[in-house]
Design a protein around this motif. Structure first.
Motif, PDB file in Angstrom:
ATOM      1  N   PHE A 232       0.744  -1.020  -0.360  1.00  0.00           N
ATOM      2  CA  PHE A 232       0.388   0.040  -0.029  1.00  0.00           C
ATOM      3  C   PHE A 232       0.843   1.387   0.038  1.00  0.00           C
ATOM      4  O   PHE A 232       0.736   2.386  -0.944  1.00  0.00           O
ATOM      5  CB  PHE A 232      -1.110  -0.084   1.592  1.00  0.00           C
ATOM      6  N   LEU A 233       1.743   1.263   0.558  1.00  0.00           N
ATOM      7  CA  LEU A 233       2.489   2.237   0.993  1.00  0.00           C
ATOM      8  C   LEU A 233       4.337   1.643  -0.138  1.00  0.00           C
ATOM      9  O   LEU A 233       4.947   3.186   0.703  1.00  0.00           O
ATOM     10  CB  LEU A 233       2.933   2.790   2.328  1.00  0.00           C
ATOM     11  N   THR A 234       4.421   1.342  -0.295  1.00  0.00           N
ATOM     12  CA  THR A 234       5.819   0.372  -1.117  1.00  0.00           C
ATOM     13  C   THR A 234       5.635   0.556  -2.450  1.00  0.00           C
ATOM     14  O   THR A 234       6.326   0.582  -3.491  1.00  0.00           O
ATOM     15  CB  THR A 234       6.180  -0.490  -0.161  1.00  0.00           C
ATOM     16  N   ALA A 235       4.176   0.358  -2.939  1.00  0.00           N
ATOM     17  CA  ALA A 235       4.194   0.110  -4.506  1.00  0.00           C
ATOM     18  C   ALA A 235       5.106  -1.030  -5.048  1.00  0.00           C
ATOM     19  O   ALA A 235       5.688  -1.449  -6.216  1.00  0.00           O
ATOM     20  CB  ALA A 235       4.688   1.473  -5.068  1.00  0.00           C
ATOM     21  N   ALA A 236       5.581  -2.583  -4.243  1.00  0.00           N
ATOM     22  CA  ALA A 236       6.915  -2.553  -4.759  1.00  0.00           C
ATOM     23  C   ALA A 236       5.803  -3.712  -5.192  1.00  0.00           C
ATOM     24  O   ALA A 236       4.615  -4.182  -5.396  1.00  0.00           O
ATOM     25  CB  ALA A 236       7.167  -3.394  -3.812  1.00  0.00           C
ATOM     26  N   PRO A 237       6.135  -4.088  -6.733  1.00  0.00           N
ATOM     27  CA  PRO A 237       5.220  -4.937  -7.494  1.00  0.00           C
ATOM     28  C   PRO A 237       5.164  -6.621  -7.139  1.00  0.00           C
ATOM     29  O   PRO A 237       6.008  -6.989  -6.366  1.00  0.00           O
ATOM     30  CB  PRO A 237       5.789  -4.949  -8.874  1.00  0.00           C
ATOM     31  N   PHE A 238       4.112  -7.334  -7.703  1.00  0.00           N
ATOM     32  CA  PHE A 238       3.417  -8.822  -7.549  1.00  0.00           C
ATOM     33  C   PHE A 238       4.095  -9.267  -6.003  1.00  0.00           C
ATOM     34  O   PHE A 238       4.684  -9.732  -5.763  1.00  0.00           O
ATOM     35  CB  PHE A 238       4.387  -9.554  -8.137  1.00  0.00           C
ATOM     36  N   PRO A 239       3.197  -8.895  -4.906  1.00  0.00           N
ATOM     37  CA  PRO A 239       3.498  -9.167  -2.914  1.00  0.00           C
ATOM     38  C   PRO A 239       2.736 -10.751  -3.337  1.00  0.00           C
ATOM     39  O   PRO A 239       3.141 -10.548  -2.141  1.00  0.00           O
ATOM     40  CB  PRO A 239       2.398  -7.797  -3.202  1.00  0.00           C
ATOM     41  N   GLY A 240       2.226 -10.967  -4.130  1.00  0.00           N
ATOM     42  CA  GLY A 240       1.200 -11.883  -3.761  1.00  0.00           C
ATOM     43  C   GLY A 240       2.133 -13.356  -4.334  1.00  0.00           C
ATOM     44  O   GLY A 240       2.138 -14.173  -4.229  1.00  0.00           O
ATOM     45  N   ALA A 241       3.121 -13.311  -5.250  1.00  0.00           N
ATOM     46  CA  ALA A 241       4.776 -13.902  -5.713  1.00  0.00           C
ATOM     47  C   ALA A 241       5.383 -14.543  -4.084  1.00  0.00           C
ATOM     48  O   ALA A 241       5.558 -14.064  -3.041  1.00  0.00           O
ATOM     49  CB  ALA A 241       5.573 -13.266  -6.541  1.00  0.00           C
ATOM     50  N   ARG A 242       5.429 -15.752  -4.755  1.00  0.00           N
ATOM     51  CA  ARG A 242       6.764 -16.956  -3.360  1.00  0.00           C
ATOM     52  C   ARG A 242       8.048 -15.918  -3.037  1.00  0.00           C
ATOM     53  O   ARG A 242       8.364 -15.999  -2.126  1.00  0.00           O
ATOM     54  CB  ARG A 242       6.952 -17.906  -3.730  1.00  0.00           C
ATOM     55  N   THR A 243       8.400 -15.495  -4.502  1.00  0.00           N
ATOM     56  CA  THR A 243       9.550 -14.792  -3.985  1.00  0.00           C
ATOM     57  C   THR A 243       9.791 -12.583  -4.005  1.00  0.00           C
ATOM     58  O   THR A 243      10.773 -12.408  -4.455  1.00  0.00           O
ATOM     59  CB  THR A 243      10.254 -14.442  -5.728  1.00  0.00           C
ATOM     60  N   PHE A 244       8.311 -12.389  -3.561  1.00  0.00           N
ATOM     61  CA  PHE A 244       8.283 -11.231  -3.053  1.00  0.00           C
ATOM     62  C   PHE A 244       9.707 -10.758  -2.182  1.00  0.00           C
ATOM     63  O   PHE A 244       9.035 -11.320  -0.674  1.00  0.00           O
ATOM     64  CB  PHE A 244       6.667 -11.120  -2.720  1.00  0.00           C
ATOM     65  N   LYS A 245      10.329  -9.579  -2.791  1.00  0.00           N
ATOM     66  CA  LYS A 245      10.631  -9.161  -1.544  1.00  0.00           C
ATOM     67  C   LYS A 245      10.297  -7.757  -1.377  1.00  0.00           C
ATOM     68  O   LYS A 245      10.454  -6.348  -2.824  1.00  0.00           O
ATOM     69  CB  LYS A 245      11.891  -9.064  -1.937  1.00  0.00           C
ATOM     70  N   ASN A 246       9.983  -6.886  -0.650  1.00  0.00           N
ATOM     71  CA  ASN A 246       9.144  -5.244  -0.220  1.00  0.00           C
ATOM     72  C   ASN A 246      10.500  -4.562  -0.121  1.00  0.00           C
ATOM     73  O   ASN A 246      11.273  -4.523   0.012  1.00  0.00           O
ATOM     74  CB  ASN A 246       8.100  -5.537   1.236  1.00  0.00           C
ATOM     75  N   THR A 247      10.019  -3.650  -0.467  1.00  0.00           N
ATOM     76  CA  THR A 247      11.358  -2.225  -0.300  1.00  0.00           C
ATOM     77  C   THR A 247      10.513  -0.795   0.539  1.00  0.00           C
ATOM     78  O   THR A 247       9.935  -1.369   1.180  1.00  0.00           O
ATOM     79  CB  THR A 247      10.848  -1.574  -1.985  1.00  0.00           C
ATOM     80  N   ILE A 248      10.980   0.220   0.436  1.00  0.00           N
ATOM     81  CA  ILE A 248      10.891   0.619   1.543  1.00  0.00           C
ATOM     82  C   ILE A 248       9.231   2.033   1.290  1.00  0.00           C
ATOM     83  O   ILE A 248       9.512   1.816   0.274  1.00  0.00           O
ATOM     84  CB  ILE A 248      11.552   2.541   1.802  1.00  0.00           C
ATOM     85  N   SER A 249       8.756   1.677   2.352  1.00  0.00           N
ATOM     86  CA  SER A 249       7.715   2.521   2.495  1.00  0.00           C
ATOM     87  C   SER A 249       7.372   4.269   2.642  1.00  0.00           C
ATOM     88  O   SER A 249       8.967   4.825   3.065  1.00  0.00           O
ATOM     89  CB  SER A 249       6.027   1.922   3.340  1.00  0.00           C
ATOM     90  N   LEU A 250       6.751   4.507   2.405  1.00  0.00           N
ATOM     91  CA  LEU A 250       6.683   6.147   1.981  1.00  0.00           C
ATOM     92  C   LEU A 250       7.191   7.182   3.185  1.00  0.00           C
ATOM     93  O   LEU A 250       7.716   7.382   2.875  1.00  0.00           O
ATOM     94  CB  LEU A 250       5.041   6.660   1.440  1.00  0.00           C
ATOM     95  N   ASP A 251       6.074   6.749   4.223  1.00  0.00           N
ATOM     96  CA  ASP A 251       7.081   7.150   5.603  1.00  0.00           C
ATOM     97  C   ASP A 251       8.017   6.791   5.900  1.00  0.00           C
ATOM     98  O   ASP A 251       8.802   8.080   6.596  1.00  0.00           O
ATOM     99  CB  ASP A 251       5.522   6.913   6.809  1.00  0.00           C
TER     100      ASP A 251
END
Length: 412
Positions: free
Chosen positions: A101-120
């Protein structure tokens, strides 16, 4: 007084030190403009969204008629902008999209998903050292993610958040905290030395991992030093009574308790960045007329009775939100004018787990509001562009965040 040159240096013993941009280097008219109230940012995610037909206005522009859900905000309509036809590019996965929601990191449903920094946290890296708490993360699920994509644990209880912000321990407890902080710094020094020695013996891939570790250590050291400084500064005193523990089935009561703590945190300048994630959407909310679970109702399949109950929940939610905005506007310093408040959802239509055409509303912050910015409901406009605008408004010099392509078009 004549402004200093922006090329002013301190010189001595063969060393010259360039000064940063100082207020004394600004023309008088810009100096006066700089002496304004601090800017703040609040993000609120309602993970099950809103019934689109009840949330989105039918007309675009400044002369739009308020939708059913926005009608409680009639007195504030010049203080907010509503958006339609926006989403995060390549963010899918239904409920998993909450992580982005605040990171816009793509494909959060993927098994290999790695999140990124959030806007806050992106903003906190620039301004977080100006307040006791760099940021405040509330709710059952976090919206806040570190530079390494690690979830920042949220404070689920409004009562505990209040205690953290405003209640002070005994002299002995404060002394123990300061001792722990000193021990923490010495431990970090030892760990860092050991890790640097190890770096010379590992592969390139491991060195990348160690580099991430060094970054985390440095961030921890900075936080420890900041906490040590603030531990000797009295917490602000507030007249408000601490909120009691609230049952998770009291959805509206939980929201309102969090909103009150958030207002107090902003009013005392304890923090300038707050996020509020999901609250109790797996329960049957304690709202008259609601007999089924919130999550189940979101998958209504256009069943009239389920839609009726879902509307009761969403109307109560949006009413609590507009009451929060009103409390900011009516505060002694009119916090709303200096606080960007983002309300939205990671789902555009929870019934179908759709992550497009997200319901989004931005209030306050000094923008020229009072409009409905309607983009293409099928070929959505990139929501990260709004995040760039928000970051810039917070004083962060950036023209890029995640998958943005610029700033938010039409936002004045």
């Amino acid at each position: 007084m004549k402004p200093l040159s922006r090329r002013t240096f301190l010189r001595g013993s063969g060393v010259s030190l360039a000064l940063p941009l100082l207020e004394a280097m600004l023309p008088l008219r810009l100096r006066a403009a700089a002496e304004t109230a601090p800017r703040r940012f609040v993000a609120i995610n309602i993970p099950l969204g809103f019934i689109p037909a009840n949330f989105f206005p039918e007309q675009a522009g400044a002369d739009y008629a308020l939708s059913r859900y926005l009608q409680p905000g009639e007195a504030l309509r010049k203080k907010f902008t509503v958006f339609s036809g926006t989403s995060h590019p390549s963010v899918d996965g239904g409920h998993s999209a909450e992580k982005s929601f605040l990171t816009a990191a793509p494909f959060p449903g993927a098994r290999t998903f790695k999140n990124t920094i959030s806007l806050d946290q992106f903003i906190a890296a620039k301004i977080g050292d100006q307040t006791r708490f760099a940021s405040l993360t509330l709710g059952e699920k976090t919206l806040s993610w570190s530079a390494n994509g690690v979830a920042i644990p949220p404070e689920q209880s409004a009562a505990k958040a209040f205690a953290k912000l405003f209640l002070t321990g005994s002299a002995q407890e404060i002394a123990n905290q300061q001792r722990d902080l000193r021990d923490g710094r010495s431990i970090m020094d030892a760990v860092l030395d050991d890790a640097k020695a190890m770096e010379r013996k590992v592969s390139a891939a491991d060195r990348d991992k160690l580099d991430q570790f060094f970054t985390a250590v440095r961030e921890t050291e900075q936080q420890l030093a900041k906490t040590a400084q603030w531990s000797q500064t009295p917490k602000p005193e507030v007249k408000a009574k601490p909120p009691g523990e609230i049952s998770s089935i009291d959805l509206v009561g939980t929201l309102r308790a969090h909103f009150e703590v958030m207002r107090l945190a902003l009013e005392t300048d304890s923090t300038r960045l707050i996020t509020l994630g999901s609250t109790g959407y797996g329960n049957v909310p304690r709202i008259p007329g609601v007999q089924l679970g919130y999550h189940g109702l979101s998958h209504h399949g256009k069943n009239p009775d389920m839609l009726r109950q879902l509307e009761l929940i969403e109307q109560a939610t949006i009413q609590a939100f507009f009451d929060f905005l009103t409390s900011l506007k009516d505060s002694q310093s009119n916090l709303l004018d200096h606080t960007q408040v983002l309300l939205g959802s990671n789902l555009g239509n929870a019934s179908g787990h759709l992550t497009t055409n997200l319901p989004m509303l931005l209030a306050g912050g000094g923008y020229k509001h009072g409009q409905h910015l309607a983009f293409d409901a099928r070929n959505n406009y990139p929501l990260p562009n709004l995040f760039v605008s928000i970051a810039q408004r917070m004083g962060v010099e950036t023209d890029k965040f995640a998958t943005s392509t610029g700033t938010m078009r039409g936002l004045v």
